[in-house]
Design a protein around this motif. Structure first.
Motif, PDB file in Angstrom:
ATOM      1  N   ILE A   1       0.844  -1.203   0.000  1.00 36.83           N
ATOM      2  CA  ILE A   1       0.000   0.000   0.000  1.00 36.83           C
ATOM      3  C   ILE A   1       0.882   1.255   0.000  1.00 36.83           C
ATOM      4  O   ILE A   1       0.606   2.217  -0.726  1.00 36.83           O
ATOM      5  CB  ILE A   1      -0.959  -0.004   1.213  1.00 36.83           C
ATOM      6  N   LYS A   2       1.959   1.241   0.796  1.00 36.52           N
ATOM      7  CA  LYS A   2       2.852   2.397   0.846  1.00 36.52           C
ATOM      8  C   LYS A   2       3.566   2.629  -0.477  1.00 36.52           C
ATOM      9  O   LYS A   2       3.755   3.757  -0.900  1.00 36.52           O
ATOM     10  CB  LYS A   2       3.878   2.230   1.968  1.00 36.52           C
ATOM     11  N   SER A   3       3.984   1.526  -1.110  1.00 39.60           N
ATOM     12  CA  SER A   3       4.714   1.669  -2.368  1.00 39.60           C
ATOM     13  C   SER A   3       3.785   1.966  -3.535  1.00 39.60           C
ATOM     14  O   SER A   3       4.232   2.405  -4.590  1.00 39.60           O
ATOM     15  CB  SER A   3       5.519   0.408  -2.665  1.00 39.60           C
ATOM     16  N   GLY A   4       2.516   1.722  -3.340  1.00 35.53           N
ATOM     17  CA  GLY A   4       1.551   1.966  -4.402  1.00 35.53           C
ATOM     18  C   GLY A   4       1.331   0.715  -5.227  1.00 35.53           C
ATOM     19  O   GLY A   4       2.149  -0.191  -5.262  1.00 35.53           O
ATOM     20  N   PHE A   5       0.225   0.674  -5.903  1.00 33.64           N
ATOM     21  CA  PHE A   5      -0.124  -0.490  -6.715  1.00 33.64           C
ATOM     22  C   PHE A   5       0.484  -0.309  -8.090  1.00 33.64           C
ATOM     23  O   PHE A   5       0.125   0.602  -8.825  1.00 33.64           O
ATOM     24  CB  PHE A   5      -1.649  -0.645  -6.781  1.00 33.64           C
ATOM     25  N   ASN A   6       1.410  -1.146  -8.443  1.00 31.64           N
ATOM     26  CA  ASN A   6       2.091  -1.066  -9.732  1.00 31.64           C
ATOM     27  C   ASN A   6       1.882  -2.361 -10.500  1.00 31.64           C
ATOM     28  O   ASN A   6       2.725  -3.250 -10.472  1.00 31.64           O
ATOM     29  CB  ASN A   6       3.594  -0.816  -9.544  1.00 31.64           C
ATOM     30  N   PRO A   7       0.767  -2.455 -11.203  1.00 30.37           N
ATOM     31  CA  PRO A   7       0.528  -3.703 -11.953  1.00 30.37           C
ATOM     32  C   PRO A   7       1.433  -3.767 -13.173  1.00 30.37           C
ATOM     33  O   PRO A   7       1.824  -2.748 -13.748  1.00 30.37           O
ATOM     34  CB  PRO A   7      -0.933  -3.599 -12.348  1.00 30.37           C
ATOM     35  N   LYS A   8       1.764  -4.988 -13.548  1.00 28.54           N
ATOM     36  CA  LYS A   8       2.557  -5.181 -14.761  1.00 28.54           C
ATOM     37  C   LYS A   8       1.593  -5.219 -15.936  1.00 28.54           C
ATOM     38  O   LYS A   8       0.670  -6.007 -15.960  1.00 28.54           O
ATOM     39  CB  LYS A   8       3.347  -6.464 -14.676  1.00 28.54           C
ATOM     40  N   ILE A   9       1.834  -4.337 -16.884  1.00 31.86           N
ATOM     41  CA  ILE A   9       0.963  -4.256 -18.054  1.00 31.86           C
ATOM     42  C   ILE A   9       1.704  -4.828 -19.251  1.00 31.86           C
ATOM     43  O   ILE A   9       2.831  -4.424 -19.546  1.00 31.86           O
ATOM     44  CB  ILE A   9       0.527  -2.804 -18.334  1.00 31.86           C
TER      45      ILE A   9
END
Length: 141
Positions: free
Chosen positions: A129-137
């Protein structure tokens, strides 16, 4: 005369087996009552009844592996794994060890992991949550 001896052997054998089953039932009943009493006393924890799954309490698991009990769901898992590997390898049945002891050591490690797992998962979620949601696209070509 032979029928009399056979009858006595059958009767004595059935008495011995009856007593053995009776004692086993009493022991199982006492164990069940103890587990229920522990559950009512609040000795279950955040792991959702891990003692019922592994068959041992956290205190027993810590004594088997000779480690300190987890505090607030945090344990030194490196120390736990080091003790586990050493004891597990020492009790290898192919090297003259005991399969029973090896299985108790495995269950002790699983019990401690079950105790610590919810805390570790929660910490991982908070870090995500702190690092943020970074999905692989992935792009289609």
């Amino acid at each position: 005369m032979a029928y009399r001896v056979i009858t006595q052997v059958v009767l004595i054998g059935s008495r011995v087996l009856g007593r053995a089953f009776s004692e086993a039932y009493k022991q199982a009943s006492a164990s069940s009552q103890y587990q229920r009493a522990q559950a009512k006393a609040g000795n279950t924890n955040a792991s959702g009844g891990a003692a019922a799954k592994t068959g041992m309490t956290l205190d027993e698991a810590c004594k088997i592996l000779n480690v300190k009990p987890p505090k607030d769901g945090k344990a030194d898992m490196e120390d736990v794994m080091a003790r586990f590997k050493k004891l597990f390898d020492t009790n290898d049945p192919t090297k003259g060890g005991s399969f029973y002891l090896q299985s108790k050591i495995l269950r002790a490690r699983e019990r401690i992991e079950a105790e610590v797992k919810p805390t570790i998962e929660k910490a991982e979620q908070e870090a995500e949550i702190k690092s943020g949601f970074n999905p692989k696209i992935y792009k289609d070509r």
